[in-house]
Design an enzyme around this catalytic site. Structure first.
Site, PDB file in Angstrom:
ATOM      1  N   THR A  94       0.837  -1.202   0.000  1.00 50.18           N
ATOM      2  CA  THR A  94       0.000   0.000   0.000  1.00 50.18           C
ATOM      3  C   THR A  94       0.873   1.253   0.000  1.00 50.18           C
ATOM      4  OG1 THR A  94      -1.601  -1.236   1.339  1.00 50.18           O
ATOM      5  CG2 THR A  94      -1.916   1.125   1.201  1.00 50.18           C
TER       6      THR A  94
ATOM      7  N   ARG B  22       7.860  -2.733   2.633  1.00 50.43           N
ATOM      8  CA  ARG B  22       8.023  -2.881   4.089  1.00 50.43           C
ATOM      9  C   ARG B  22       8.335  -4.333   4.403  1.00 50.43           C
ATOM     10  NH1 ARG B  22       3.013   0.921   6.227  1.00 50.43           N
ATOM     11  NH2 ARG B  22       3.746   2.754   5.111  1.00 50.43           N
TER      12      ARG B  22
ATOM     13  N   SER C 198       6.332   3.299   8.700  1.00 49.95           N
ATOM     14  CA  SER C 198       5.160   3.986   9.242  1.00 49.95           C
ATOM     15  C   SER C 198       4.829   3.592  10.680  1.00 49.95           C
ATOM     16  CB  SER C 198       3.983   3.728   8.306  1.00 49.95           C
ATOM     17  OG  SER C 198       2.884   4.475   8.717  1.00 49.95           O
ATOM     18  N   HIS C 199       3.636   3.049  10.864  1.00 51.08           N
ATOM     19  CA  HIS C 199       3.148   2.734  12.202  1.00 51.08           C
ATOM     20  C   HIS C 199       3.643   1.378  12.701  1.00 51.08           C
ATOM     21  CE1 HIS C 199       0.708   1.162   9.056  1.00 51.08           C
ATOM     22  NE2 HIS C 199       0.250   0.228   9.870  1.00 51.08           N
TER      23      HIS C 199
ATOM     24  N   ASP D 179       1.959   8.973  14.217  1.00 51.07           N
ATOM     25  CA  ASP D 179       2.581   7.650  14.108  1.00 51.07           C
ATOM     26  C   ASP D 179       4.084   7.717  13.841  1.00 51.07           C
ATOM     27  OD1 ASP D 179       2.466   8.594  11.533  1.00 51.07           O
ATOM     28  OD2 ASP D 179       2.165   6.616  10.657  1.00 51.07           O
TER      29      ASP D 179
ATOM     30  N   ASP E  31       6.054   7.769  11.265  1.00 51.58           N
ATOM     31  CA  ASP E  31       6.604   8.717  10.290  1.00 51.58           C
ATOM     32  C   ASP E  31       5.813  10.017  10.210  1.00 51.58           C
ATOM     33  OD1 ASP E  31       4.471   7.343   9.120  1.00 51.58           O
ATOM     34  OD2 ASP E  31       5.242   7.647   7.102  1.00 51.58           O
TER      35      ASP E  31
ATOM     36  N   ASP F 161       2.607  10.793   9.550  1.00 52.84           N
ATOM     37  CA  ASP F 161       1.526  11.128   8.620  1.00 52.84           C
ATOM     38  C   ASP F 161       0.138  10.781   9.156  1.00 52.84           C
ATOM     39  OD1 ASP F 161       1.862   8.423   8.340  1.00 52.84           O
ATOM     40  OD2 ASP F 161       2.135   8.447   6.157  1.00 52.84           O
ATOM     41  N   ARG F 162       0.075   9.964  10.193  1.00 51.05           N
ATOM     42  CA  ARG F 162      -1.239   9.630  10.748  1.00 51.05           C
ATOM     43  C   ARG F 162      -1.552  10.522  11.944  1.00 51.05           C
ATOM     44  NH1 ARG F 162      -2.325   3.214  10.593  1.00 51.05           N
ATOM     45  NH2 ARG F 162      -1.619   2.893   8.464  1.00 51.05           N
TER      46      ARG F 162
ATOM     47  N   GLU G 187      -8.776   9.249   5.262  1.00 47.72           N
ATOM     48  CA  GLU G 187      -8.982   7.807   5.298  1.00 47.72           C
ATOM     49  C   GLU G 187      -9.312   7.375   6.717  1.00 47.72           C
ATOM     50  OE1 GLU G 187      -6.358   5.323   2.550  1.00 47.72           O
ATOM     51  OE2 GLU G 187      -5.005   6.755   3.449  1.00 47.72           O
ATOM     52  N   GLU G 188      -9.991   6.232   6.786  1.00 44.80           N
ATOM     53  CA  GLU G 188     -10.338   5.679   8.095  1.00 44.80           C
ATOM     54  C   GLU G 188      -9.095   5.300   8.885  1.00 44.80           C
ATOM     55  OE1 GLU G 188      -9.458   2.317   8.574  1.00 44.80           O
ATOM     56  OE2 GLU G 188      -8.754   2.298   6.501  1.00 44.80           O
ATOM     57  N   SER G 189      -7.970   5.067   8.206  1.00 41.48           N
ATOM     58  CA  SER G 189      -6.751   4.583   8.860  1.00 41.48           C
ATOM     59  C   SER G 189      -5.977   5.741   9.490  1.00 41.48           C
ATOM     60  CB  SER G 189      -5.883   3.828   7.859  1.00 41.48           C
ATOM     61  OG  SER G 189      -5.621   4.643   6.730  1.00 41.48           O
TER      62      SER G 189
ATOM     63  N   LYS H  40      -0.584  12.288   3.601  1.00 43.62           N
ATOM     64  CA  LYS H  40      -1.419  12.633   4.744  1.00 43.62           C
ATOM     65  C   LYS H  40      -0.512  13.255   5.795  1.00 43.62           C
ATOM     66  CE  LYS H  40      -1.587   7.857   6.483  1.00 43.62           C
ATOM     67  NZ  LYS H  40      -0.982   7.093   5.387  1.00 43.62           N
TER      68      LYS H  40
ATOM     69  N   ARG I 264      -8.922  -7.052   7.312  1.00 46.49           N
ATOM     70  CA  ARG I 264      -9.617  -5.895   7.869  1.00 46.49           C
ATOM     71  C   ARG I 264     -11.089  -5.982   7.495  1.00 46.49           C
ATOM     72  NH1 ARG I 264      -5.276  -3.069   9.534  1.00 46.49           N
ATOM     73  NH2 ARG I 264      -3.690  -2.252   8.106  1.00 46.49           N
TER      74      ARG I 264
HETATM   75  C1  G16 Z   1      -0.644   3.506   4.410  1.00 46.74           C
HETATM   76  C2  G16 Z   1      -1.305   4.226   3.272  1.00 46.74           C
HETATM   77  C3  G16 Z   1      -2.710   4.581   3.627  1.00 46.74           C
HETATM   78  C4  G16 Z   1      -3.468   3.341   4.064  1.00 46.74           C
HETATM   79  C5  G16 Z   1      -2.740   2.673   5.202  1.00 46.74           C
HETATM   80  C6  G16 Z   1      -3.363   1.368   5.608  1.00 46.74           C
HETATM   81  O1  G16 Z   1      -0.501   4.368   5.486  1.00 46.74           O
HETATM   82  O2  G16 Z   1      -0.604   5.390   2.916  1.00 46.74           O
HETATM   83  O3  G16 Z   1      -3.298   5.167   2.507  1.00 46.74           O
HETATM   84  O4  G16 Z   1      -4.767   3.661   4.440  1.00 46.74           O
HETATM   85  O5  G16 Z   1      -1.422   2.396   4.813  1.00 46.74           O
HETATM   86  O6  G16 Z   1      -3.249   0.468   4.545  1.00 46.74           O
HETATM   87  P1  G16 Z   1      -3.615  -1.046   4.720  1.00 46.74           P
HETATM   88  O7  G16 Z   1      -5.059  -1.072   5.135  1.00 46.74           O
HETATM   89  O8  G16 Z   1      -3.385  -1.625   3.355  1.00 46.74           O
HETATM   90  O9  G16 Z   1      -2.742  -1.625   5.793  1.00 46.74           O
HETATM   91  P2  G16 Z   1       0.829   4.405   6.355  1.00 46.74           P
HETATM   92  O10 G16 Z   1       0.543   5.383   7.456  1.00 46.74           O
HETATM   93  O11 G16 Z   1       1.049   3.000   6.824  1.00 46.74           O
HETATM   94  O12 G16 Z   1       1.889   4.841   5.404  1.00 46.74           O
END
Ligand code: G16
Length: 544
Positions: free
Chosen positions: A18, A22, A113-114, A278, A280, A282-283, A364-366, A377, A497
Site C-alpha cells: 500500500t 516494508r 510507518s506505524h 505515528d 513517520d 503522517d497519521r 482515510e479511516e486509517s 497525509k 480488515r
Molecule cells: C498507508 C497508506 C494509507 C493506508 C494505510 C493502511 O498508510 O498510505 O493510505 O490507508 O497504509 O493500509 P492497509 O489497510 O493496506 O494496511 P501508512 O501510514 O502505513 O503509510
C-alpha cells in the site's frame, strides 16, 4: 570518487505494498537487498544527472545505515544534489513539503510507518515523485519488475556523511546538503493556520493540549511548532524524543497503541485536545476530553468547517475518501454542492485528484487526513487544524462533533483487524466472500437487505488508469456497509480488515455504544466470511 559497478542477484519479493516496500529489518539487511531496490528505482527513473532528490526517514533502527548506502548510490548514479533532514530525519509530510518547495525530482522516504522498529522489527522504503506524493502504481510496478531482473548496481566510494551537521558536503558529483528537518514544514503550517489565535488560546490556558509523539518522528516537529512557536506549556508534547525502537512501542496512533494518551483523555484531568501521530508523522488520532473522534468523522468535520481557517477560506474544490472510510464526508460534500471521490486505500490515489485540482481535502479511516498543501497525509497538520477549529469555535471537541452529527447525522463506524493470519487462510476468507457476491443482492439478513455487493474497482478520473481488487463491499438498502480487504502494509502473515458502517439520522440515537449498534452487522460479517474459524482467532486483535 571511485564508482563501482557490483554484480548482484535479484530478490523476488520486492513488491511495494500500500505504501512502499516494508519488511523485517533482517530482510533489509541481507546482502544487497536495499541496494537492489534502490538501483531498481534509479533504473526506472532513468537519467537523474544533476537532479535534486530528498532523503530522510523516521529515525527507526537501520535508518542511518540505509541513508549512507543511498547517498553513495545516489552519487554513483549522478544525482546533482541531495537534501537530507538533519540526523537523517524527515517526517513523511515534511519530506513531501521539501520535495515540493525545493522543486526536487523526488525523494526516498525510509519508514515502515506505524509498524514497530528495532533489530527484530520492521523497516521500509518508498519513493515519492515530483509532486511530493507516493509514486503511482505504474511506477511501483515498474520498480518491482526491474527488481526481479536486476544484475548490477552502482555505488560510490564516498566517505560517510555527517548527518548531524547542517551544511554542505561533496560526495563525488553530488552535493549533499543537510537541512533543518522542521523549518520548511513549520513555515508552511504558519501559512495555513491562525497561529496568533491558537497561540493566544494556548497561552491563556483556554485551550489545553497533550500531543503524544509516541517516541517517533513528530517529536521534534511538535516541540518546535506546538511548544516553541505556539507557546503550549512545556510538557504538552509527551514521548517527544525519536527512538530507534519507538521505546519498544507500536507507533500507531489508535486507542490500543496510544494507550498513555487514551488513558489521560478518559480521565478527569483530561486536557481539551489530545492527539497522537505515528512512526513517520503522517497519521493522527484526535480526542477530546473523554471523547474519541473517529478518523472518518474527523475528515468530515474538517471539510464542513474548513472555510473558518486561513488556508481554506476560499472554500473546497472537492473532497475524497478511501472506499472503506465512512460516508460522513459524502454527506458534507453533498450539502456543500461539491464532489466527493471514492478511491482505493492508499494515499497515492489522492495525488492525481489533488494535482488536477479536483479536491482540496481528503482522508482515510486509517487515521489519515490531509489537504492540497502536500501530497501525503499529515498528522501534525490535522492536529493544528483541530486546534485552530477549537480556538475559532470556542467549543470543545465533543461539542463540535455532536453538533456536526446533529446537522448531518452520525455514521457509526468501526474496523476490526485480524492480524498475523496465515496468508493462505486469509486469501481463503476473501475468496469465500468473493464467491458469494453475485448471489447477495436482494437477500435479507435480519434488519438488512443487500442492495449490491462487489469487488471495488477504481478508474482514476484523471488518467483513466484502472485498479482492480480493491476490497469487497456489501452495501445495504439503508446505506449501511460491510467492507472486507487484506492490509497491504503488514510484514508478517496477513491482516484481514473488516469495516462496518451504519448511518443514524436521529439525534436522539447518537449517544449509543458503537460496537453495540454495529453488532448485527458484525455477526453477519463473521458468519459470511467464517473469519473466526478460518483464522483460528476468537476475536479481532485490534478494534478501532
Ligand atoms: C498507508 C497508506 C494509507 C493506508 C494505510 C493502511 O498508510 O498510505 O493510505 O490507508 O497504509 O493500509 P492497509 O489497510 O493496506 O494496511 P501508512 O501510514 O502505513 O503509510
Amino acid at each position: 570518487m571511485q564508482i563501482e559497478t557490483r554484480n548482484t542477484t535479484p530478490y523476488l519479493d520486492q513488491k511495494p505494498g500500500t505504501s512502499g516496500l516494508r519488511k523485517k529489518v533482517k530482510i533489509f539487511m541481507q546482502e544487497n537487498y536495499l541496494e537492489n531496490f534502490v538501483q531498481s528505482v534509479f533504473d526506472v527513473l532513468g537519467d537523474v544527472q544533476g537532479k535534486v532528490l530528498v532523503l530522510g526517514g523516521d529515525g527507526r533502527y537501520f535508518n542511518r545505515e540505509a541513508l549512507q548506502i543511498i547517498i553513495k548510490m545516489s552519487a554513483a548514479n549522478g544525482v546533482g544534489r541531495l537534501l537530507i533532514g538533519k540526523g537523517g530525519l524527515l517526517s513523511t509530510p515534511a519530506a513531501s513539503c521539501v520535495i515540493r518547495k525545493h522543486h526536487a525530482h523526488g525523494g526516498f522516504i525510509l519508514s515502515a510507518s506505524h509498524n514497530p522498529g528495532g533489530p527484530d522489527e520492521d523497516f521500509g522504503i518508498k519513493y515519492n515523485v515530483t509532486n511530493g506524493g507516493p509514486a503511482p502504481e505504474s511506477f511501483t510496478n515498474a520498480v518491482y519488475a526491474r527488481s526481479r531482473e536486476i544484475s548490477q548496481y552502482r555505488i560510490g566510494a564516498a566517505p560517510l556523511i555527517d548527518l548531524d551537521s547542517i551544511g554542505e558536503f561533496q560526495a563525488g558529483p553530488t552535493t549533499v546538503q543537510i537541512i533543518d528537518a522542521v523549518e520548511d514544514y513549520a513555515d508552511l503550517m504558519e501559512h495555513l493556520f491562525d497561529f496568533k489565535l491558537i497561540s493566544q488560546a494556548l497561552k491563556a490556558g483556554s485551550i489545553t493540549l497533550c500531543f503524544d509523539a509516541m517516541h517517533a518522528i513528530t517529536g521534534p516537529y511538535a516541540k518546535r511548532i506546538l511548544e516553541e512557536q505556539l507557546g503550549a506549556p512545556h510538557g504538552s508534547v509527551i514521548n517527544g524524543i525519536p527512538k530507534e525502537d519507538f521505546g519498544g512501542g507500536h507507533p500507531d496512533p489508535n486507542l490500543v497503541y496510544a494507550h498513555e494518551l487514551a488513558e489521560l483523555m478518559m480521565s478527569p484531568n483530561a486536557p481539551m485536545l489530545g492527539a497522537a501521530s505515528d512512526g513517520d508523522g503522517d497519521r493522527n488520532m484526535i480526542m477530546g476530553a473523554r471523547f474519541f473522534v473517529t478518523p472518518s468523522d474527523s475528515v468530515a468535520v474538517l471539510a464542513a468547517n474548513a472555510h473558518l481557517l486561513p488556508g481554506y477560506r476560499g472554500g473546497l474544490r472537492g473532497v475524497a475518501r478511501s472506499m472503506p472510510t465512512s460516508q460522513a464526508l459524502d454527506r458534507v460534500a453533498k450539502a456543500m454542492g461539491i464532489d466527493c471521490y471514492e478511491t482505493p486505500t492508499g494515499w497515492k490515489f489522492f495525488g492525481n485528484l489533488l494535482d488536477a485540482k479536483k479536491i482540496t481535502l481528503c482522508g482515510e479511516e486509517s487515521f489519515g487526513t490531509g489537504s492540497d498543501h502536500v501530497r501525503e497525509k499529515d498528522g501534525l497538520w490535522a492536529v493544528l487544524f483541530w486546534l485552530n477549529l477549537v480556538a475559532v469555535k470556542k467549543q470543545s471537541v465533543a461539542e463540535i462533533v455532536r453538533e456536526h452529527w446533529k446537522k448531518f447525522g452520525r455514521d457509526y463506524y468501526s474496523r476490526h483487524d485480524y492480524e498475523g493470519v496465515d496468508s493462505t487462510a486469509a486469501e481463503g476468507i476473501l475468496a469465500l466472500l468473493n464467491g458469494q457476491l453475485a448471489e447477495l443482492p436482494g437477500k435479507t439478513f435480519g434488519h438488512y437487505t443487500v442492495e449490491f455487493a462487489d469487488n471495488f474497482r477504481y478508474v482514476d478520473p484523471v488518467d483513466g488508469s484502472v485498479s482492480e481488487n480493491q476490497g469487497l463491499r456489501i452495501v445495504f438498502t439503508n446505506g449501511s456497509r460491510i467492507v472486507f480487504r487484506l492490509s497491504g502494509t503488514g510484514t508478517q502473515g496477513a491482516t484481514v480488515r473488516i469495516y462496518f458502517e451504519l448511518y443514524e439520522r436521529d439525534p436522539q440515537k447518537h449517544g449509543q455504544d458503537t460496537q453495540a449498534v454495529l453488532k448485527e452487522l458484525i455477526d453477519l460479517a463473521e458468519s459470511l466470511s467464517e473469519v473466526k474459524q478460518r483464522s483460528g482467532m476468537d476475536k479481532p486483535t485490534v478494534i478501532t
